[in-house]
Design a protein around this motif. Structure first.
Motif, short mmCIF file in Angstrom:
data_model
loop_
_atom_site.label_atom_id
_atom_site.label_comp_id
_atom_site.label_asym_id
_atom_site.label_seq_id
_atom_site.Cartn_x
_atom_site.Cartn_y
_atom_site.Cartn_z
N TYR A 119 54.51 42.34 45.98
CA TYR A 119 53.80 43.22 45.06
C TYR A 119 54.77 43.87 44.07
O TYR A 119 54.51 43.92 42.87
N ILE A 150 55.95 41.35 41.45
CA ILE A 150 54.89 41.10 40.46
C ILE A 150 54.80 42.27 39.48
O ILE A 150 54.77 42.08 38.26
N GLN A 151 54.77 43.49 40.02
CA GLN A 151 54.69 44.67 39.16
C GLN A 151 55.91 44.75 38.24
O GLN A 151 55.78 45.08 37.07
N SER A 180 57.61 42.43 37.02
CA SER A 180 57.65 41.38 36.01
C SER A 180 57.02 41.83 34.69
O SER A 180 57.30 41.25 33.64
N HIS A 181 56.14 42.82 34.75
CA HIS A 181 55.42 43.31 33.57
C HIS A 181 54.66 42.18 32.89
O HIS A 181 54.48 42.19 31.68
N ALA A 206 51.21 40.61 32.52
CA ALA A 206 49.80 40.93 32.75
C ALA A 206 49.04 39.78 33.39
O ALA A 206 48.22 39.98 34.29
N SER A 231 50.05 39.47 37.02
CA SER A 231 49.47 40.60 37.75
C SER A 231 47.99 40.38 38.02
O SER A 231 47.52 40.61 39.14
N GLN A 232 47.26 39.94 37.03
CA GLN A 232 45.83 39.70 37.21
C GLN A 232 45.58 38.61 38.25
O GLN A 232 44.68 38.72 39.07
N ILE A 255 47.49 40.07 41.96
CA ILE A 255 47.28 41.38 42.55
C ILE A 255 45.80 41.66 42.78
O ILE A 255 45.46 42.58 43.50
N TYR A 294 45.53 38.30 45.94
CA TYR A 294 46.68 38.94 46.57
C TYR A 294 46.40 39.27 48.04
O TYR A 294 47.22 39.01 48.91
#
Length: 90
Positions: free
Chosen positions: A5, A8-9, A11-12, A14, A17-18, A21, A25
């Protein structure tokens, strides 16, 4: 917090993340827990995580990507091996 997590966060990204997460996820976490019973896999994964973090800290994007790809491949092989063991075949 969960290593994956945080990566992924951090990495910025989007799109990433979508994809990873959301609902997927939680499913991935469930499978990761379920297949972590293989001898030495948790320790191997922890070592893989440490090397990935070291590459990120060194700002070595190529190495971090290579190590993450290897980590994912290793996890996939672990799952595949669990499905091909005699206890799991019909």
């Amino acid at each position: 917090l969960d290593f994956h997590y945080r990566i992924i966060q951090g990495s910025h990204n989007a799109t990433l993340s979508q994809l990873l997460i959301g609902e997927l996820y939680h499913l991935v976490r469930m499978y990761r827990y379920q297949f972590s019973t293989v001898a030495n896999r948790p320790q191997k994964a922890l070592n893989e995580h440490r090397r990935i973090v070291e590459a990120i800290e060194a700002r070595d994007a190529e190495m971090a990507e290579l190590l993450m790809r290897r980590h994912i491949s290793s996890a996939r092989k672990n799952i595949e091996n669990q499905y091909t063991t005699p206890a799991n075949t019909p």
